[in-house]
Motif scaffolding. Structure first.
Motif, PDB file in Angstrom:
ATOM      1  N   TRP A   1       6.788   6.142  -6.602  1.00 19.42           N
ATOM      2  CA  TRP A   1       5.346   6.247  -6.836  1.00 19.42           C
ATOM      3  C   TRP A   1       5.120   6.257  -8.335  1.00 19.42           C
ATOM      4  CZ3 TRP A   1       4.143  10.911  -3.105  1.00 19.42           C
ATOM      5  CH2 TRP A   1       3.983  10.426  -1.804  1.00 19.42           C
TER       6      TRP A   1
ATOM      7  N   LEU B   1      -0.070   0.349  -1.104  1.00 17.67           N
ATOM      8  CA  LEU B   1       0.646   0.114   0.146  1.00 17.67           C
ATOM      9  C   LEU B   1       1.424  -1.197   0.069  1.00 17.67           C
ATOM     10  CD1 LEU B   1      -1.968   1.076   2.888  1.00 17.67           C
ATOM     11  CD2 LEU B   1      -0.132   2.476   1.949  1.00 17.67           C
TER      12      LEU B   1
ATOM     13  N   GLN C   1       2.204  -2.860   2.722  1.00 14.48           N
ATOM     14  CA  GLN C   1       1.588  -3.707   3.762  1.00 14.48           C
ATOM     15  C   GLN C   1       0.142  -3.265   3.962  1.00 14.48           C
ATOM     16  OE1 GLN C   1       2.670  -6.260   5.690  1.00 14.48           O
ATOM     17  NE2 GLN C   1       4.666  -6.413   4.688  1.00 14.48           N
TER      18      GLN C   1
ATOM     19  N   ARG D   1      -1.822  -3.441   7.174  1.00 13.73           N
ATOM     20  CA  ARG D   1      -1.503  -2.522   8.266  1.00 13.73           C
ATOM     21  C   ARG D   1      -2.089  -1.137   8.037  1.00 13.73           C
ATOM     22  NH1 ARG D   1       4.981  -3.478   8.723  1.00 13.73           N
ATOM     23  NH2 ARG D   1       4.978  -5.736   9.069  1.00 13.73           N
TER      24      ARG D   1
ATOM     25  N   HIS E   1      -2.241   5.134  14.927  1.00 13.77           N
ATOM     26  CA  HIS E   1      -1.139   6.027  15.295  1.00 13.77           C
ATOM     27  C   HIS E   1      -1.273   7.329  14.522  1.00 13.77           C
ATOM     28  CE1 HIS E   1       0.579   2.440  17.065  1.00 13.77           C
ATOM     29  NE2 HIS E   1       0.406   1.816  15.922  1.00 13.77           N
TER      30      HIS E   1
ATOM     31  N   SER F   1      -1.026  10.770  12.887  1.00 14.19           N
ATOM     32  CA  SER F   1       0.150  11.636  12.799  1.00 14.19           C
ATOM     33  C   SER F   1      -0.224  12.943  12.116  1.00 14.19           C
ATOM     34  CB  SER F   1       1.249  10.939  12.001  1.00 14.19           C
ATOM     35  OG  SER F   1       1.338   9.589  12.386  1.00 14.19           O
TER      36      SER F   1
ATOM     37  N   SER G   1       1.679  14.626   9.260  1.00 17.31           N
ATOM     38  CA  SER G   1       1.739  14.050   7.922  1.00 17.31           C
ATOM     39  C   SER G   1       0.551  14.517   7.088  1.00 17.31           C
ATOM     40  CB  SER G   1       1.734  12.524   8.014  1.00 17.31           C
ATOM     41  OG  SER G   1       1.620  11.976   6.724  1.00 17.31           O
TER      42      SER G   1
ATOM     43  N   ARG H   1       8.573  13.834   9.335  1.00 20.15           N
ATOM     44  CA  ARG H   1       7.422  14.730   9.239  1.00 20.15           C
ATOM     45  C   ARG H   1       6.306  14.086   8.424  1.00 20.15           C
ATOM     46  NH1 ARG H   1       9.276  19.257   6.121  1.00 20.15           N
ATOM     47  NH2 ARG H   1      10.930  19.304   7.659  1.00 20.15           N
ATOM     48  N   VAL H   2       6.650  13.427   7.304  1.00 23.47           N
ATOM     49  CA  VAL H   2       5.603  12.960   6.401  1.00 23.47           C
ATOM     50  C   VAL H   2       5.031  11.587   6.758  1.00 23.47           C
ATOM     51  CG1 VAL H   2       6.518  14.310   4.492  1.00 23.47           C
ATOM     52  CG2 VAL H   2       7.176  11.890   4.720  1.00 23.47           C
ATOM     53  N   CYS H   3       5.722  10.802   7.592  1.00 23.27           N
ATOM     54  CA  CYS H   3       5.274   9.436   7.878  1.00 23.27           C
ATOM     55  C   CYS H   3       3.882   9.457   8.520  1.00 23.27           C
ATOM     56  CB  CYS H   3       6.253   8.720   8.800  1.00 23.27           C
ATOM     57  SG  CYS H   3       5.682   7.067   9.235  1.00 23.27           S
ATOM     58  N   PRO H   4       2.896   8.759   7.921  1.00 22.80           N
ATOM     59  CA  PRO H   4       1.531   8.819   8.455  1.00 22.80           C
ATOM     60  C   PRO H   4       1.284   7.891   9.635  1.00 22.80           C
ATOM     61  CG  PRO H   4       1.552   7.509   6.461  1.00 22.80           C
ATOM     62  CD  PRO H   4       2.968   7.979   6.676  1.00 22.80           C
ATOM     63  N   THR H   5       2.289   7.109  10.049  1.00 24.52           N
ATOM     64  CA  THR H   5       2.055   6.177  11.155  1.00 24.52           C
ATOM     65  C   THR H   5       3.109   6.288  12.262  1.00 24.52           C
ATOM     66  OG1 THR H   5       3.340   4.451  10.085  1.00 24.52           O
ATOM     67  CG2 THR H   5       0.984   4.471   9.615  1.00 24.52           C
ATOM     68  N   GLN H   6       3.985   7.271  12.150  1.00 27.96           N
ATOM     69  CA  GLN H   6       5.114   7.416  13.087  1.00 27.96           C
ATOM     70  C   GLN H   6       5.972   6.159  13.130  1.00 27.96           C
ATOM     71  OE1 GLN H   6       3.508   9.016  16.876  1.00 27.96           O
ATOM     72  NE2 GLN H   6       1.904   9.885  15.574  1.00 27.96           N
TER      73      GLN H   6
ATOM     74  N   CYS I   1       5.500   0.149   9.802  1.00 29.27           N
ATOM     75  CA  CYS I   1       5.527   0.745   8.462  1.00 29.27           C
ATOM     76  C   CYS I   1       4.459   0.097   7.568  1.00 29.27           C
ATOM     77  CB  CYS I   1       6.905   0.539   7.845  1.00 29.27           C
ATOM     78  SG  CYS I   1       7.046   1.084   6.137  1.00 29.27           S
ATOM     79  N   ILE I   2       3.645   0.951   6.911  1.00 36.35           N
ATOM     80  CA  ILE I   2       2.612   0.413   6.021  1.00 36.35           C
ATOM     81  C   ILE I   2       3.086   0.377   4.569  1.00 36.35           C
ATOM     82  CG2 ILE I   2       0.687   1.092   7.511  1.00 36.35           C
ATOM     83  CD1 ILE I   2       0.215   3.510   5.689  1.00 36.35           C
TER      84      ILE I   2
ATOM     85  N   CYS J   1       3.899   3.023   2.488  1.00 31.56           N
ATOM     86  CA  CYS J   1       3.330   4.018   1.576  1.00 31.56           C
ATOM     87  C   CYS J   1       4.427   4.745   0.796  1.00 31.56           C
ATOM     88  CB  CYS J   1       2.465   5.019   2.328  1.00 31.56           C
ATOM     89  SG  CYS J   1       3.365   6.195   3.375  1.00 31.56           S
ATOM     90  N   ARG J   2       5.657   4.694   1.293  1.00 29.76           N
ATOM     91  CA  ARG J   2       6.833   5.251   0.618  1.00 29.76           C
ATOM     92  C   ARG J   2       6.823   6.774   0.511  1.00 29.76           C
ATOM     93  NH1 ARG J   2       4.568   1.573  -2.145  1.00 29.76           N
ATOM     94  NH2 ARG J   2       4.287   2.646  -4.136  1.00 29.76           N
ATOM     95  N   TYR J   3       6.025   7.417   1.357  1.00 32.42           N
ATOM     96  CA  TYR J   3       6.033   8.880   1.392  1.00 32.42           C
ATOM     97  C   TYR J   3       7.403   9.365   1.866  1.00 32.42           C
ATOM     98  CZ  TYR J   3       3.612  13.437   1.908  1.00 32.42           C
ATOM     99  OH  TYR J   3       3.182  14.735   1.794  1.00 32.42           O
TER     100      TYR J   3
END
Lengths: 385, 256
Positions: free
Chosen positions: A49, A107, A109, A112, A119, A121, A124, B128-133, B150-151, B153-155
Motif C-alpha cells: 500500500w 484496487l 480489479q 470487481r 459477498h 464479509s 473484514s 479475517r481481513v478479506c472483504p470479499t471472502q 479477488c478484487i 485490495c491487498r489487505y
C-alpha cells in the motif's frame, strides 16, 4: 440549486477549466494503469500500500471538518458557527468522495469492486469502512441539501433533520475509528499494532480538517463578498490548537513505549522514519519537515497573540495541514511495511503516473468544493440581498 | 451453434472423455502423475507440513521443490524484485525465524537458508481481513484463494505476518516460462499464494514440492491422524513454528 454553479465570472471558469485539465491528465494515466496494472506505481511485493491508500487515510481526517463545526453549534448552541456548518458539510462530502475514489483506483480489479457488496464479509474491517464512509456521505448530502434549501426559502429547516444532524456527529467519529482499525487490527505490522493509533487518527483529523476549513474561509473572504466573521475562525483555531497538541502528544507516547521498552519490532519502523535503517532513509527528510512544521504551528497556535494575527494563523494552519499530510499521507502507511515481515527493507516512492493520478483526484475534490461553495454562497447572497 | 451442432459436439466430448486418458497417455501428452489420474482423492482432517531443515540443507542450492511448484502452478518469473511472485522460496535462517535471534548460534546456521511458504494457519489473519471472502479456510485447513473473486485490495498481504502472498502487479502470462494447461494462469490485479496443491490432492497426488524433494525433507500429512508419519516426526523431534506469538497457529513445523 445546482444551476448556481453554472453562473460565474471569467476567473471562476478558468479555475474550473484548470481543474478539469488536471483531471484529464490523471484520467489518461489511470487508463494506462488499467491496461498495465498497478505495477505502474512504486508499490512492490513488500510495500503493498502506498500513496493511494495513504491519501484515503488522510482525507478521512479532512472529512472531520464538518463535525468540528456541527458539534459546537448543535450540541453546545454555539451560535457563531451557524453560518459555517454548511461549509464543513460540503468539505466533508468532497473529502469522502475523494476517499472512495482513492480506494477504487487502488484496487487491482476495480470492475470487481461490487464483490464487496455481493459477498459481504462482516469480519473484514474494510466491509465496515465501506458502510461508515457511504453512510457519512449520505448523511452529509441529506443534511446540507435540506438546510441550504431551507435557507434559500428563508424558512426554518424541517424538525426531522435535527436528529439526523445529531447522528452525523458520532458517525464522523466512526469513520476515523474504523479507518484506524484497518491498521491497528493487524498483528503482523507492529508499527500500526497499537491502540493509540485510533485516538491519534482522531486528533490529527480534528487538527487537519478544521485547519483546511480556516484556510478555505480566508480564500472565500478574499474572492467573494461573503465574510463569516472573525469569531468562528478564531474558535476553529482553538480547536485546531487542542487537536494538534494532542496529536503530537500521542506520537510522543508511541515513541516512549517503543524506545523505553526497547522492543525491536516497535522501534524499527520509527528508526526507519526518523534516522533511516541500514542506509535506507528516503522518508527521513520528509518526516523531519513534518515534525518542524507541526511544532512550529503549535507554537504559533498556542500563543494567543500570534493566533489572533491573520497572517500568522494562515501560516500555522498551512503548516498543520502539510505536517499531517506528510505524517498520514506518506509516513504512517509506508513505514508500516518497512521492514517487511521477513526483515527486508524495500523502499517506496510514488512514480510519476501514480503522482499524477493522485493529483487528479485532488483536482476532482477541489472541483467539488468549488461548485458546492459557489452554490452555498450564491444562495446566501440572494437571501441577504 | 444450432441444436444439431450442439448434440454432435457434446457427443464427441463424451467419447474423448471416455477414451481421453489412454489416448493422451499414448500420445505422451501427460507427464506422469499430472492429470486425469484414476486415484481416489487424498482426504485429511487437518493438513500440515513438516520441514526437516537438516535434510534440506544436505543439498545446498537445491531448488527442486521451488522449480516443481512454480512450474506446475504457472508462477511467472520476473527479473525485478518489484513484480516478484513466489509461492515457496528460501529465506535466511534469522529472517525466517526472527524470534530465534541468537548471536552465538551453531556454526554456519545463520547463513543457511530455510524454505518458507504459506503456513495455512488455523487462525488465518488473511481470511479475517478479506472483504470479499476471496480467501477462506477449508474444512481440512487449507487456506484457499479464489482468483476470480479477488478484487486486488491487498489487505491480506498487509495482514499476513509471513509475507507469503504475492500480487500480480502486471500481466503475468508473458513471464511464464512454459504454460501448463491444466492449471489456471492468473490475471493482473489479483493476489496469489500456495494452496497446498489442493488440485493435486483432489487427484490423489501429494503436493508437488513434497514429491520433488530429493532428500525427503518435506513431509505432508494429517495432523489429526495419530498414525501419520507427520505426527511421528513431531513426537520424536523438537520442532517449532514461525511467529507463534501472534496467535495465527501456523501449520508448518520446522525441525532444526
Amino acid at each position: 440549486m445546482l444551476e448556481k454553479a453554472l453562473i460565474g465570472d471569467k476567473k471562476y471558469w478558468s479555475w474550473i477549466l484548470f481543474l478539469m485539465a488536471v483531471m484529464a491528465v490523471g484520467f489518461f494515466f489511470y487508463l494506462r494503469q488499467l491496461t498495465y496494472g498497478l505495477g505502474i506505481t512504486g508499490l512492490s511485493r513488500d510495500v503493498t500500500w502506498g500513496f493511494y491508500i495513504a491519501q484515503f487515510t488522510f482525507l478521512v481526517g479532512v472529512a472531520a471538518s464538518a463535525v468540528m463545526v456541527v458539534l459546537p453549534y448543535y450540541l453546545h448552541n454555539f451560535k457563531i458557527f451557524g453560518k459555517s456548518t454548511i461549509l464543513g458539510e460540503f468539505l466533508a462530502i468532497s473529502a469522502v468522495t475523494m476517499c472512495m475514489l482513492f480506494i477504487l483506483i487502488d484496487l487491482g480489479q476495480p470492475m470487481r469492486a461490487l464483490n464487496m457488496v455481493l459477498h459481504p464479509s462482516p469480519k473484514s474491517v474494510l466491509f465496515w469502512d465501506m458502510i461508515v464512509l457511504n453512510g457519512y456521505l449520505l448523511l452529509n448530502v441529506v443534511i446540507s441539501h435540506v438546510t441550504l434549501d431551507a435557507e434559500r426559502k428563508s424558512i426554518a429547516p424541517p424538525s426531522w433533520i435535527k436528529p439526523v444532524i445529531i447522528l452525523s456527529i458520532p458517525w464522523a467519529i466512526s469513520i476515523h475509528t474504523v479507518t484506524a482499525f484497518i491498521y491497528s487490527g493487524l498483528g503482523s505490522r507492529p508499527f500500526w499494532f497499537t491502540a493509540i493509533l485510533t485516538p491519534r487518527f482522531l486528533a490529527s483529523a480534528f487538527a487537519s480538517g478544521p485547519a483546511l476549513l480556516i484556510l478555505l474561509v480566508f480564500i472565500i473572504k478574499k474572492l467573494t463578498k461573503y465574510d463569516p466573521g472573525r469569531e468562528p475562525v478564531q474558535k476553529l483555531a482553538v480547536i485546531v490548537t487542542y487537536a494538534m497538541a494532542l496529536n503530537i502528544f500521542f506520537v510522543l507516547l508511541e515513541v516512549f513505549t517503543a524506545f523505553y521498552s526497547g522492543n525491536p519490532e516497535h522501534m524499527t519502523s520509527f528508526q526507519y522514519l526518523f534516522v533511516g535503517l541500514d542506509h535506507h532513509s528516503r522518508l527521513v527528510p520528509w518526516i523531519w519537515t513534518s515534525v518542524i512544521l507541526g511544532i512550529g504551528a503549535l507554537v504559533l497556535l498556542i500563543n494567543p497573540r500570534t493566533r489572533k494575527n491573520d497572517i500568522l494563523l494562515i501560516m500555522a494552519c498551512l503548516s498543520v495541514f502539510i505536517s499531517i499530510w506528510i505524517d498520514k499521507g506518506i509516513g504512517m502507511v509506508v513505514a508500516g511495511f518497512i521492514p517487511s515481515p521477513l526483515g527486508h527493507i524495500t523502499e517506496y516512492w510514488p512514480t510519476l503516473p501514480e503522482s499524477l493520478i493522485t493529483l487528479s483526484i485532488y483536482a476532482f475534490g477541489l472541483l467539488l468544493v468549488t461548485i458546492f461553495y459557489k452554490i452555498a454562497l450564491s444562495v446566501r447572497e440572494e437571501t441577504s440581498a | 451453434m444450432d441444436r444439431r451442432g450442439f448434440i454432435r459436439l457434446t457427443g464427441m466430448t463424451s467419447v474423448v472423455g471416455l477414451l481421453g486418458k489412454p489416448i493422451l497417455n499414448a500420445a505422451g501428452l501427460l507427464r506422469p502423475g499430472e492429470a486425469l489420474t484414476n486415484k481416489p482423492p487424498i482426504v485429511g482432517k487437518r493438513w500440515a507440513m513438516v520441514i526437516d531443515t537438516r535434510k534440506c540443507l544436505e543439498k545446498e542450492g537445491c531448488r527442486d521443490c521451488i522449480n516443481a511448484c512454480h512450474h506446475i502452478h504457472n508462477v511467472p518469473e520476473f527479473d525485478n524484485a518489484k513484480d516478484e511472485i513466489k509461492w515457496i522460496w528460501k529465506e535466511k535462517y534469522e529472517q525466517a525465524f526472527p524470534e530465534q535471534e541468537n548471536e552465538y548460534i551453531e556454526d554456519g546456521l545463520k547463513e543457511k537458508s530455510v524454505l518458507v511458504l504459506c503456513n495455512h494457519c488455523d487462525n488465518p489473519p488473511c481470511v479475517r481481513v478479506c472483504p470479499t471472502q476471496a480467501t477462506w479456510k477449508r474444512e481440512d485447513g487449507i487456506v484457499m484463494m479464489d482468483w476470480h473473486r479477488c478484487i486486488g485490495c491487498r489487505y491480506c498481504m498487509a495482514a499476513c505476518p509471513y509475507g507469503s502472498r504475492s500480487f500480480n502487479w502486471r500481466d503475468p502470462r508473458p513471464f511464464i516460462k512454459e504454460i501448463v494447461t491444466d492449471f489456471p494462469t492468473r490475471t493482473r490485479g489479483v493476489v496469489e499464494k500456495c494452496t497446498f496443491c489442493e488440485e493435486r490432492l483432489a487427484k490423489g497426488l501429494i503436493p508437488a514440492c513434497v514429491e520433488a524433494c530429493p532428500e525427503k525433507a518435506l513431509i505432508f500429512g494429517d495432523l489429526e491422524d495419530p498414525q501419520s508419519e507427520l505426527r511421528e516426526l513431531l513426537r520424536v523431534h523438537f520442532s517449532f513454528r514461525r511467529k507463534t506469538n501472534l496467535g495465527t497457529q501456523p501449520e508448518l513445523y520446522y525441525i532444526v
